[in-house]
Enzyme design. Structure first.
Site, PDB file in Angstrom:
ATOM      1  CG  HIS A   1       0.646 -37.987  -3.762  1.00 60.18           C
ATOM      2  ND1 HIS A   1       1.693 -37.366  -4.439  1.00 60.18           N
ATOM      3  CD2 HIS A   1       0.301 -39.075  -4.507  1.00 60.18           C
ATOM      4  CE1 HIS A   1       1.967 -38.058  -5.535  1.00 60.18           C
ATOM      5  NE2 HIS A   1       1.141 -39.097  -5.591  1.00 60.18           N
ATOM      6  N   GLY A   2       2.487 -36.016  -1.206  1.00 57.52           N
ATOM      7  CA  GLY A   2       3.822 -35.429  -1.150  1.00 57.52           C
ATOM      8  C   GLY A   2       4.428 -35.003  -2.465  1.00 57.52           C
ATOM      9  CG  ASP A   3       6.468 -35.618  -6.314  1.00 58.81           C
ATOM     10  OD1 ASP A   3       6.590 -34.390  -6.488  1.00 58.81           O
ATOM     11  OD2 ASP A   3       7.135 -36.451  -6.953  1.00 58.81           O
ATOM     12  CG  LEU A   4      -0.594 -34.094  -4.909  1.00 63.51           C
ATOM     13  CD1 LEU A   4      -1.674 -33.293  -4.183  1.00 63.51           C
ATOM     14  CD2 LEU A   4      -1.210 -35.334  -5.565  1.00 63.51           C
TER      15      LEU A   4
ATOM     16  CG  ASN B   1       3.627 -38.060  -9.926  1.00 64.18           C
ATOM     17  OD1 ASN B   1       4.328 -38.746 -10.673  1.00 64.18           O
ATOM     18  ND2 ASN B   1       4.129 -37.387  -8.906  1.00 64.18           N
TER      19      ASN B   1
END
Length: 225
Positions: A67-70, A74
């Site tokens: 995902h990269g941006d938890l 979000n």
């Protein structure tokens, strides 16, 4: 966005389409009445919702996607109270022969990023696990991880990569934290191990949350369901 279009999981927000306006792309997804409801409310459904997010991440990792941006921003809640993971702008496929993302180094929301990513390394399932742990920290302290008044990004990065001023359980906001918050905190602590290879797999975290969820309501009211 091509990755997001292909995702199919009950706890991932659906991408309906993309449109171009005023020299900028916009994404279209279902409206979530409660928005980031999880951030500002204490409810007995906390474990179920956090577990739902973990299951969404497990689905991504099973399909070799990070995902990269938890972070809690979000995670959206539907009108029926279901958690939905969203914002896949930094999501990447992993190379089967090299289990880290092949693109987008160093971007993302700094307080939730793993130290190896902030040092210029590639994202991986392990860096997602770090982000998930920091999301739990955020849920319990009701502030971004490593938060401090007037803290600039460079100072936060320094803290993270040097292991300084780590989030403390003394920061937990007991007004909003579920009764099982110590178990949550232990999971978060394992997730933020500085060595990526020693962090738990997200499937293991799902199992731990399932065990917490099974605690009888009489002994853990805020953590049942």
């Amino acid at each position: 966005m091509a990755i997001w279009f292909k995702l199919d999981h009950p706890n991932i927000n659906t991408l309906v389409g993309v449109y171009w306006r005023n020299d900028q792309y916009y994404v279209v997804s279902p409206w979530m009445k409660n928005g980031q409801y999880l951030v500002v409310h204490k409810e007995k459904h906390t474990v179920r919702r956090v577990k739902s997010v973990a299951e969404a991440v497990a689905y991504l990792h099973h399909n070799n996607i990070v995902h990269g941006d938890l972070k809690l921003d979000n995670v959206l809640l539907t009108s029926s109270g279901e958690a939905k993971l969203t914002d896949f702008g930094l999501a990447k496929y992993l190379d089967p022969d090299f289990p880290t993302s092949v693109g987008t180094r160093g971007a993302g929301s700094v307080p939730w990023q793993a130290p190896e990513v902030l040092l210029g390394g590639r994202r991986s399932k392990a860096s997602d696990v770090w982000g998930f742990g920091m999301m739990i920290v955020e849920l319990l302290i009701r502030k971004p991880p490593f938060w401090a008044p007037e803290m600039i990004p460079a100072a936060i990065i320094y803290r993270i990569i040097n292991g300084q001023n780590q989030p403390s359980s003394e920061q937990v906001n007991l007004l909003y934290a579920p009764s099982c918050w110590p178990q949550f905190w232990d999971i978060a602590a394992d997730c933020r191990n500085p060595e990526p290879s020693t962090r738990p797999a997200i499937g293991s975290i799902v199992d731990q949350l399932t065990a917490i969820q099974r605690v009888p309501e009489a002994t853990s009211t805020a953590c049942s369901l």
